[in-house]
Every structure is written in C-alpha cells, then in structure tokens.
Design an enzyme around this catalytic site. Sequence first.
Site, PDB file in Angstrom:
ATOM      1  N   ASP A 121      41.190  41.602  37.052  1.00 27.73           N
ATOM      2  CA  ASP A 121      40.527  40.310  37.259  1.00 27.73           C
ATOM      3  C   ASP A 121      39.495  40.325  38.383  1.00 27.73           C
ATOM      4  O   ASP A 121      39.258  39.309  39.032  1.00 27.73           O
ATOM      5  CB  ASP A 121      41.562  39.203  37.554  1.00 27.73           C
ATOM      6  CG  ASP A 121      42.621  39.143  36.484  1.00 27.73           C
ATOM      7  OD1 ASP A 121      42.251  39.268  35.307  1.00 27.73           O
ATOM      8  OD2 ASP A 121      43.808  39.005  36.818  1.00 27.73           O
ATOM      9  N   LYS A 126      35.175  43.058  36.155  1.00 31.33           N
ATOM     10  CA  LYS A 126      34.624  44.240  35.464  1.00 31.33           C
ATOM     11  C   LYS A 126      33.733  43.823  34.313  1.00 31.33           C
ATOM     12  O   LYS A 126      32.702  44.430  34.059  1.00 31.33           O
ATOM     13  CB  LYS A 126      35.744  45.105  34.868  1.00 31.33           C
ATOM     14  CG  LYS A 126      36.553  45.863  35.860  1.00 31.33           C
ATOM     15  CD  LYS A 126      37.603  46.711  35.166  1.00 31.33           C
ATOM     16  CE  LYS A 126      38.703  45.935  34.479  1.00 31.33           C
ATOM     17  NZ  LYS A 126      39.521  45.086  35.315  1.00 31.33           N
ATOM     18  N   GLY A 172      41.957  40.279  29.959  1.00 31.23           N
ATOM     19  CA  GLY A 172      41.093  39.157  29.595  1.00 31.23           C
ATOM     20  C   GLY A 172      39.788  39.312  30.335  1.00 31.23           C
ATOM     21  O   GLY A 172      39.765  39.292  31.563  1.00 31.23           O
ATOM     22  N   HIS A 173      38.713  39.547  29.616  1.00 29.68           N
ATOM     23  CA  HIS A 173      37.412  39.692  30.262  1.00 29.68           C
ATOM     24  C   HIS A 173      36.591  38.438  30.027  1.00 29.68           C
ATOM     25  O   HIS A 173      36.316  38.077  28.892  1.00 29.68           O
ATOM     26  CB  HIS A 173      36.640  40.891  29.687  1.00 29.68           C
ATOM     27  CG  HIS A 173      37.155  42.195  30.205  1.00 29.68           C
ATOM     28  ND1 HIS A 173      36.614  43.409  29.854  1.00 29.68           N
ATOM     29  CD2 HIS A 173      38.156  42.466  31.059  1.00 29.68           C
ATOM     30  CE1 HIS A 173      37.269  44.364  30.475  1.00 29.68           C
ATOM     31  NE2 HIS A 173      38.214  43.825  31.211  1.00 29.68           N
ATOM     32  N   GLN A 212      42.662  46.155  33.449  1.00 24.13           N
ATOM     33  CA  GLN A 212      43.571  46.045  34.598  1.00 24.13           C
ATOM     34  C   GLN A 212      42.947  46.715  35.830  1.00 24.13           C
ATOM     35  O   GLN A 212      41.735  46.704  35.942  1.00 24.13           O
ATOM     36  CB  GLN A 212      44.962  46.617  34.270  1.00 24.13           C
ATOM     37  CG  GLN A 212      45.747  45.769  33.284  1.00 24.13           C
ATOM     38  CD  GLN A 212      45.430  46.097  31.848  1.00 24.13           C
ATOM     39  OE1 GLN A 212      45.382  47.249  31.487  1.00 24.13           O
ATOM     40  NE2 GLN A 212      45.198  45.098  31.037  1.00 24.13           N
TER      41      GLN A 212
HETATM   42  P1  IMP Z   1      51.506  44.063  31.002  1.00 22.69           P
HETATM   43  O1  IMP Z   1      50.275  44.871  31.140  1.00 22.69           O
HETATM   44  O2  IMP Z   1      51.349  42.886  30.081  1.00 22.69           O
HETATM   45  O3  IMP Z   1      52.695  44.902  30.649  1.00 22.69           O
HETATM   46  O4  IMP Z   1      51.840  43.418  32.441  1.00 22.69           O
HETATM   47  C1  IMP Z   1      52.162  44.215  33.564  1.00 22.69           C
HETATM   48  C2  IMP Z   1      51.568  43.638  34.829  1.00 22.69           C
HETATM   49  O5  IMP Z   1      50.159  43.759  34.774  1.00 22.69           O
HETATM   50  C3  IMP Z   1      51.840  42.133  35.027  1.00 22.69           C
HETATM   51  O6  IMP Z   1      51.937  41.890  36.410  1.00 22.69           O
HETATM   52  C4  IMP Z   1      50.581  41.489  34.453  1.00 22.69           C
HETATM   53  O7  IMP Z   1      50.340  40.207  34.987  1.00 22.69           O
HETATM   54  C5  IMP Z   1      49.536  42.474  34.903  1.00 22.69           C
HETATM   55  N1  IMP Z   1      48.350  42.503  34.038  1.00 22.69           N
HETATM   56  C6  IMP Z   1      48.220  43.015  32.810  1.00 22.69           C
HETATM   57  N2  IMP Z   1      46.965  42.886  32.358  1.00 22.69           N
HETATM   58  C7  IMP Z   1      46.280  42.272  33.333  1.00 22.69           C
HETATM   59  C8  IMP Z   1      44.914  41.902  33.472  1.00 22.69           C
HETATM   60  O8  IMP Z   1      44.066  42.107  32.612  1.00 22.69           O
HETATM   61  N3  IMP Z   1      44.587  41.297  34.649  1.00 22.69           N
HETATM   62  C9  IMP Z   1      45.484  41.086  35.635  1.00 22.69           C
HETATM   63  N4  IMP Z   1      46.759  41.428  35.551  1.00 22.69           N
HETATM   64  C10 IMP Z   1      47.155  42.027  34.411  1.00 22.69           C
HETATM   65 MG    MG Z   2      41.052  39.878  33.454  1.00 25.88          MG
END
Ligand code: IMP
Ligand code: MG
Length: 376
Positions: free
Chosen positions: A24, A27, A53-54, A208
């Site tokens: 977040d 990017k 989420g972009h 991420q």
């Molecule tokens: P998962 O990727 O859904 O398994 O989540 C694992 C951890 O990564 C959690 O703390 C999510 O909130 C975080 N996370 C996953 N994708 C994103 C992202 O795109 N932005 C921010 N945090 C993320």
């Molecule tokens: Mg994001």
Amino acid sequence: MGGVLPCGSCMLRVDVVVDLQYGDCGKGKVTHHLSRTKKYTHVLRYNGGCNAGHTIFHKGKKFVTHQIPAGVFFGVRSIIGSGCVVSVEQFFKEIQMLEAGGVRTKGKIFIATNAHVITPANKAEDRKRGGRIGTTGQGNGPAYRDKYGRTGVRAESLKRLKPYLIDMYDEWFYTERSRRVTPSNLSRAQSRGVEGLNNVTILAEGAQGFGLDIDWGDYPFVTSSHCTTAGALLNGLPPSAVRDVWGVAKIYETYVGSKRFQPKGKVFDQIGDIGEEFGATTGRRRQVNWMNMQTLERAIRMNGVTHVVFNKVDVLRTVGQWAVIDQGKVVEFSAGGGSASGGKTEKSMQDFITKRLKTLDIPRNKIFFSESKDRI
Ligand code: IMP
Ligand code: MG
C-alpha cells in the site's frame, strides 16, 4: 549489472517496482507513471494474488485492480507471471471492470502457463483460518501451500484461461510474436542485427511489500510469496537484465493484519484519517506508525534499489508533524524555536532521509518526495 542482456537473438531489460514497507505504498502509481514516461514492451505482475489492491488514477478516473498489471492502461502487454496465484473469478471480473471503464484489454492481458490458480477451496479455507494473522481472506496462503506441496492447479489446466495463456520463456526470449524461432528464421533475424528479432523491456511490478515478504517480513505476519526484486527474477528473468529498481515507500508506515503495530497517540489516527488508510481489498483500517529507517535500509539493500519514491508527503504536511523511527527511537523534526515554519521542518526531515540514503549510494536526484495521487 549490465542492465541489458544480449542473448544472441534479443535484448532484454527489466525495471522493477518494489514496495519497501508493508504494501500500500503506491506501487500502482509509480508503475503507472513509469509506463507513461518510459517505453516498455511488457508490464509483469510478479508475485501475489488478488490479496493486492492497486489504486490507479487514469485519465481522471479511479480504478482498483487486484491482479491485472497497470500496463494495460497504456496498451502494453500485461502479464500475470509465474510467481502469482490467480483467482479466475476475480480475473474475469477485473477485465469487465476495466472494459466498462473504457480500458481496452483485448490481446493485452496474459497469464503465465505455470502461474497457479486459487481454487474456491483455497479461498474458503483462508476465510476460515486466516484470521490468526489477519489475511485478506483471498485464498493466497492455501494456494501457495498447494503449489509447494505439489498438489496445486496450474493456469494451463483451465480451459477458460486458454485464450490468455503465454509461455514466459517464449515471451522473454523469442518473441517475434507470430513466429516461433526456428534455426532458419533465427539466422535471418540475426543477420538483420540484434533488433531484428526481439527487443523486450519489462516493467516488473511487485505486490505487497518487504515487511510482508515470506522470508524477510515479520513471520508469521507475512504473505505467502516473494515480494522482493529476487521474486521478480523468479519469473524467468536473468539478474543481468535488471536495469533500475524503483523502491516505493510511504513517508509514514501502515500495516493491515492481526499484529499490534500502531503506537498510542492521536497523531496516528489523524494520519490514518487524512491519508484515507483503508485497505483497497478488504476495507480494513490500516494501522499507522512513523517510518522506520532500519526497515527502509534493509529493504533498500536487499532489493538493490536504485531509485526511491516517498509517497503521501502531503498527508504529513496536513497533519503538521514530521518524525521517523531511527535505532528504535522517535526522531522528531523541528526547525528549532517557536517561530519554526512547517516548511523548514519538512525540509529538515527530507535532508535527514536524503543524507541517510546517500550512505546507501542513492543520490538526491534519484529520490522523489511525492505529494500527488497520479504522479511522482
Ligand atoms: P494474505 O496475503 O491475504 O495471506 O495476508 C497476509 C498479510 O498480508 C495480512 O496482514 C494482509 O493484511 C497483508 N496483505 C496482503 N496483501 C496486502 C496488500 O496488498 N497490501 C497490504 N497488506 C496486504
Ligand atoms: Mg494495495
């Protein structure tokens, strides 16, 4: 690193966009900016699934993409790479959303044959069990577990995905698109010079961030993929092809998930409100803290970062407080004395950061303090 790989039949270059914190950081914006200002033949999403989420502002419209790379906004071949896991349902939804918003997607979006699929069972499992670490519930962890447990489903085995599939080896190394390379057309192409056959310039866009990386993040509060520059290379790209690595950070940090991250203090709620810090995928409120200089330094070093963008400078300016965490201590910036202007304070924080980045061989002209939603 040469930054260019002459491989006999092609020139291959890769710029990487990598998040230096917890996702977040913007990017999507940097990818969008680079796609607009530089010439790429491909934009590659190299890790993650629809947990990402972009948020992208394009021609005055807001788009939120989860899996499809930002290259599509510019008609560049946009690939969901072998490092990704794909939700088929979400993939088709996203194509529909883009088309409805006036973005042409036909012949522009591709999925690597060896990317894995997030099955409905993966998603159901994550919804049930992911709460412990606060996942996005999109099935990411179970899909990667199945991949590494060798029971996963590859994109190439789904009929519905057939029109989108590509072999990344052919794509990177042998793309005179319509023609497969045979010894005779290869020698013809070589006689026309190296440009004759292929010239591939890729923008590799991570999902991420470093603090969520499966190896380098705060395990187990991590995602299940490789969010680093190394993760980009896992998509069939040789290290010698890497040119620039754009590290993206926020001028403060945010994290979404189950661990305690936000310290006590009204200022953090204020930053969260003004910065609209809610997840683009789940709508959850992001926890906020000052930027940690040691996390940043580690991420810059390990990702081989050449350029750094600090986003959301305008948010701290609105809040009117400037601080970072360095060696475990909060360092506050003020221009000194009661008559200190906000502008001077901001400048002293920028100078502090710039000086630190110089020790990591990043010069001032490769550091961007950004305060706009759609440009760096
Ligand atoms: P998962 O990727 O859904 O398994 O989540 C694992 C951890 O990564 C959690 O703390 C999510 O909130 C975080 N996370 C996953 N994708 C994103 C992202 O795109 N932005 C921010 N945090 C993320
Ligand atoms: Mg994001």
